[in-house]
Design a protein around this motif. Structure first.
Motif, PDB file in Angstrom:
ATOM      1  N   ALA A  33       0.963  53.900  15.118  1.00  0.00           N
ATOM      2  CA  ALA A  33      -0.421  54.287  14.848  1.00  0.00           C
ATOM      3  C   ALA A  33      -0.498  54.569  13.352  1.00  0.00           C
ATOM      4  O   ALA A  33       0.519  54.490  12.641  1.00  0.00           O
ATOM      5  CB  ALA A  33      -0.815  55.510  15.667  1.00  0.00           C
ATOM      6  N   SER A  34      -1.667  54.896  12.858  1.00  0.00           N
ATOM      7  CA  SER A  34      -1.835  55.122  11.424  1.00  0.00           C
ATOM      8  C   SER A  34      -0.871  56.207  10.937  1.00  0.00           C
ATOM      9  O   SER A  34      -0.913  57.352  11.386  1.00  0.00           O
ATOM     10  CB  SER A  34      -3.275  55.547  11.130  1.00  0.00           C
ATOM     11  N   GLY A  35       0.010  55.825  10.007  1.00  0.00           N
ATOM     12  CA  GLY A  35       0.956  56.783   9.448  1.00  0.00           C
ATOM     13  C   GLY A  35       2.116  57.148  10.343  1.00  0.00           C
ATOM     14  O   GLY A  35       2.878  58.063  10.019  1.00  0.00           O
ATOM     15  N   LEU A  36       2.304  56.424  11.459  1.00  0.00           N
ATOM     16  CA  LEU A  36       3.398  56.694  12.400  1.00  0.00           C
ATOM     17  C   LEU A  36       4.200  55.416  12.606  1.00  0.00           C
ATOM     18  O   LEU A  36       3.634  54.369  12.932  1.00  0.00           O
ATOM     19  CB  LEU A  36       2.860  57.192  13.743  1.00  0.00           C
ATOM     20  N   TYR A  37       5.529  55.505  12.453  1.00  0.00           N
ATOM     21  CA  TYR A  37       6.360  54.302  12.485  1.00  0.00           C
ATOM     22  C   TYR A  37       7.587  54.488  13.369  1.00  0.00           C
ATOM     23  O   TYR A  37       8.196  55.565  13.402  1.00  0.00           O
ATOM     24  CB  TYR A  37       6.828  53.931  11.070  1.00  0.00           C
ATOM     25  N   THR A  38       7.928  53.419  14.081  1.00  0.00           N
ATOM     26  CA  THR A  38       9.206  53.326  14.774  1.00  0.00           C
ATOM     27  C   THR A  38      10.214  52.692  13.830  1.00  0.00           C
ATOM     28  O   THR A  38       9.934  51.667  13.199  1.00  0.00           O
ATOM     29  CB  THR A  38       9.072  52.461  16.040  1.00  0.00           C
ATOM     30  N   VAL A  59       5.681  53.785   4.718  1.00  0.00           N
ATOM     31  CA  VAL A  59       6.351  55.074   4.880  1.00  0.00           C
ATOM     32  C   VAL A  59       6.285  55.920   3.610  1.00  0.00           C
ATOM     33  O   VAL A  59       6.716  57.078   3.611  1.00  0.00           O
ATOM     34  CB  VAL A  59       7.825  54.894   5.305  1.00  0.00           C
ATOM     35  N   MET A  60       5.750  55.382   2.514  1.00  0.00           N
ATOM     36  CA  MET A  60       5.636  56.184   1.300  1.00  0.00           C
ATOM     37  C   MET A  60       4.613  57.305   1.447  1.00  0.00           C
ATOM     38  O   MET A  60       4.757  58.364   0.835  1.00  0.00           O
ATOM     39  CB  MET A  60       5.280  55.302   0.101  1.00  0.00           C
ATOM     40  N   ARG A  61       3.570  57.075   2.213  1.00  0.00           N
ATOM     41  CA  ARG A  61       2.617  58.157   2.497  1.00  0.00           C
ATOM     42  C   ARG A  61       2.248  58.095   3.976  1.00  0.00           C
ATOM     43  O   ARG A  61       1.135  57.735   4.351  1.00  0.00           O
ATOM     44  CB  ARG A  61       1.381  58.064   1.599  1.00  0.00           C
ATOM     45  N   CYS A  89      13.558  76.349  -3.376  1.00  0.00           N
ATOM     46  CA  CYS A  89      13.248  75.351  -2.346  1.00  0.00           C
ATOM     47  C   CYS A  89      13.534  73.978  -2.938  1.00  0.00           C
ATOM     48  O   CYS A  89      13.163  73.697  -4.084  1.00  0.00           O
ATOM     49  CB  CYS A  89      11.784  75.473  -1.932  1.00  0.00           C
ATOM     50  N   TYR A  90      14.188  73.103  -2.131  1.00  0.00           N
ATOM     51  CA  TYR A  90      14.668  71.832  -2.663  1.00  0.00           C
ATOM     52  C   TYR A  90      14.431  70.740  -1.619  1.00  0.00           C
ATOM     53  O   TYR A  90      15.118  70.688  -0.594  1.00  0.00           O
ATOM     54  CB  TYR A  90      16.155  71.945  -2.997  1.00  0.00           C
ATOM     55  N   GLY A  91      13.454  69.857  -1.862  1.00  0.00           N
ATOM     56  CA  GLY A  91      13.086  68.832  -0.889  1.00  0.00           C
ATOM     57  C   GLY A  91      13.420  67.428  -1.373  1.00  0.00           C
ATOM     58  O   GLY A  91      13.351  67.131  -2.571  1.00  0.00           O
ATOM     59  N   MET A  92      13.793  66.571  -0.417  1.00  0.00           N
ATOM     60  CA  MET A  92      14.033  65.155  -0.727  1.00  0.00           C
ATOM     61  C   MET A  92      13.552  64.309   0.439  1.00  0.00           C
ATOM     62  O   MET A  92      13.911  64.564   1.596  1.00  0.00           O
ATOM     63  CB  MET A  92      15.515  64.909  -0.996  1.00  0.00           C
ATOM     64  N   GLY A  93      12.714  63.313   0.157  1.00  0.00           N
ATOM     65  CA  GLY A  93      12.128  62.478   1.194  1.00  0.00           C
ATOM     66  C   GLY A  93      13.081  61.380   1.638  1.00  0.00           C
ATOM     67  O   GLY A  93      13.345  60.437   0.880  1.00  0.00           O
ATOM     68  N   VAL A  94      13.592  61.488   2.859  1.00  0.00           N
ATOM     69  CA  VAL A  94      14.586  60.531   3.346  1.00  0.00           C
ATOM     70  C   VAL A  94      13.919  59.191   3.666  1.00  0.00           C
ATOM     71  O   VAL A  94      14.345  58.135   3.185  1.00  0.00           O
ATOM     72  CB  VAL A  94      15.321  61.090   4.577  1.00  0.00           C
ATOM     73  N   THR A  95      12.867  59.206   4.491  1.00  0.00           N
ATOM     74  CA  THR A  95      12.191  57.952   4.829  1.00  0.00           C
ATOM     75  C   THR A  95      11.506  57.345   3.602  1.00  0.00           C
ATOM     76  O   THR A  95      11.495  56.122   3.423  1.00  0.00           O
ATOM     77  CB  THR A  95      11.171  58.180   5.953  1.00  0.00           C
TER      78      THR A  95
END
Length: 555
Positions: free
Chosen positions: A26-31, A139-141, A430-436
């Motif tokens: 669906a919009s913004g949702l991925y398998t 998957v970037m947004r 706080c330290y974040g990193m986007g895996v996907t």
């Protein structure tokens, strides 16, 4: 997939769909399909190895979070519609976690009581959900995504500074191991809060973020945070103020055309909502407002919002195109570049009239506290440290580290006892990193006209073994099967294409999937006991002995 999907805008989205990396639910949702999942796991492995090497401890926190924690921190309402809210069967409020500051702070206040247990740094690799208004770029947004987030707690600033630098270095090592071209830049902290922060951007022409850097020095910042050097001293006034009629001229461009001047000799006035009524922000005519900077100016209502035409008319008596600082009806803040102008043109606060030859102090008040930095920098500005000019690059944000201070620990009473038995509020990071998101960023930086070119550390497989005429040739079948078995024994990750397809189809699919190495087994080569070998980035294949090809590949 042979053709680009019609609804994919950026190259990473197109190639991830075509190469069988993802499928949209669906919009913004991925398998994540098998090839894509293997890439994700490799990214996670590199992240875990580097995080563990710093002494951080991995845990796993729930995606579904109780509203009470967000109410404790004051963010239940502040997060807005991006946070998906729900109720359980008992009508208790929950949310799908867009981030985990509240959950980790709650865990800390329950488990850690003494300064002797500090510092600590916990991390997880977990699903997040943010109900983006307009999911785009694959998957970037996306709305659901996987992220590595870490949170540290410290008794003093010195301890925090050491861990912050350690995380900065850790992120640099992670992206270097992934063979990515990246920049770390100063950034705004946004909804996370706190003071200073740094973004890690993978350089790519399709990036949403603009990275500003100095041509001859170390300065680098996101466009939202970037500053230029302070302007030169204001010239002395050389003109008298005069009024000119400007019927129907409501824009800087129209005024410049009428008066035969350039925009950098004008100022424009923007009205925003303030805590006690409208406030004007005055910029040089050729500059754009930086809404992140403007939102932090004194007296501005949160979040930053612009006055409507009706509100402007009510507050000033004129329309937006006639606003200016002379005889202003509302308080104003002046960007420092506008404050450095002499003999400038501005609205007269009289409908369809402008002033020329306007000068600060003589014609309109300007005190030191009114001068602010509220504009976007432009290429060619002098760097704030004076080391060269500012230049721009495009980047994809894949990591962000924050200096939170005591924003959450104080709000949620996450205190410990110090050495004297007194209550101490720990400093947080706080330290974040986007895996996907990293998967898309890797592809944006590593592709050609034919498909993906995976960096070796992240490729779903190391070797693409292609057997031509496998179904009909006993010689090809025997040689290819033997190579496959040897690869398995050597620990080489191999994707074996033994399909009954034409060579052109197999080669096109191999280029699309983009594994680093390729071996082709065919009857023609086997007559000379040879196979074809090439890397993904090579234009032509070379013949190699069947007996030594794997030794050469291993080396």
């Amino acid at each position: 997939m042979k053709q680009d999907p019609a609804d994919a805008d950026v190259i990473s989205h197109k190639l991830m769909l075509r190469a069988g990396i993802i499928r949209q639910l669906a919009s913004g949702l991925y398998t994540w399909l098998p090839l894509g999942l293997r890439v994700l796991r490799k990214i996670e492995t590199i992240i875990r190895q580097e995080m563990d090497a710093t002494g951080a401890q991995e845990l796993l926190m729930p995606v579904v979070q109780p509203a009470e924690l967000w109410q404790d921190s004051g963010r239940w309402e502040k997060m807005g519609p991006e946070m998906a809210r729900l109720q359980d069967r008992h009508e208790r409020d929950f949310c799908l976690g867009p981030t985990h500051e509240e959950v980790i702070t709650d865990l800390f206040r329950r488990e850690i009581q003494s300064y002797k247990e500090l510092p600590v740094n916990f991390y997880q690799i977990q699903t997040k959900f943010r109900d983006e208004r307009r999911p785009r770029f694959g998957v970037m947004r996306a709305r659901e995504f996987t992220m590595k987030d870490a949170y540290s707690f410290h008794a003093d600033q010195e301890s925090f500074d050491a861990t912050y630098q350690e995380m900065y270095n850790c992120y640099s090592r992670i992206l270097t191991r992934m063979q990515l071209d990246f920049r770390a830049v100063e950034a705004d902290s946004g909804n996370i809060g706190g003071s200073n922060s740094h973004e890690f951007n993978v350089l790519a022409a399709s990036g949403e973020d603009t990275i500003v850097y100095a041509s001859n020095g170390p300065y680098a910042a996101n466009i939202e945070k970037a500053e230029a050097a302070a302007p030169a001293a204001r010239p002395a006034a050389s003109q008298n103020m005069a009024v000119v009629d400007t019927p129907e001229d409501k824009t800087i461009a129209a005024i410049c055309q009428r008066l035969n001047i350039t925009p950098d000799t004008t100022v424009k006035t923007l009205l925003v909502r303030g805590e006690e009524g409208p406030i004007a922000i005055i910029l040089r005519g050729d500059h754009d407002l930086n809404e992140i900077k403007a939102g932090k100016l004194p007296g501005i209502s949160q979040p930053l919002s612009f006055c409507t035409d009706a509100e402007i008319k009510k507050a000033t008596g004129v329309s937006a195109g006639s606003l200016g600082p002379v005889n202003a009806q509302v308080p104003y803040l002046v960007d420092r570049e506008a404050a450095a102008l002499a003999d400038f043109v501005c609205g007269a606060n009289i409908e369809s009239q402008h002033f020329t030859g306007v000068n600060w102090e003589r014609d309109c008040a300007l005190e030191a506290h009114q001068i602010v930095d509220a504009r976007n920098v432009v290429e060619g500005d002098t760097a704030p440290d004076g080391q060269g000019e500012l230049r721009f690059l495009k980047g994809i944000e894949v990591g962000h580290i924050f200096q939170l201070g005591t924003v959450y620990s104080a709000a949620m009473d996450a205190n410990v006892l110090d050495k004297d038995g007194h209550s101490l509020t720990p400093i947080m990071g706080c330290y974040g990193m986007g895996v996907t998101r990293l998967v898309a960023a890797v592809i944006e930086q590593n592709h050609d006209d034919n498909g993906i070119c995976w960096p070796t550390p992240l490729a779903p497989f190391q070797l693409h073994l292609i057997a031509l005429n496998y179904q009909k040739s006993d010689a090809v079948k025997a040689a290819a099967d033997d190579l496959y078995d040897k690869c398995q024994a050597l620990g080489i990750e191999v994707l074996f294409d033994e399909r009954d397809e034409r060579p052109g189809v197999k080669f096109a699919d191999a280029d699309l999937i983009g594994l680093p190495h390729r071996i082709v087994v065919g009857d023609r080569g086997l007559k000379n006991n040879c196979v074809e070998y090439k890397t993904r980035r090579d234009e032509k294949a070379t013949e190699c002995s069947l007996d030594t090809v794997l030794d050469n590949l291993t080396e």
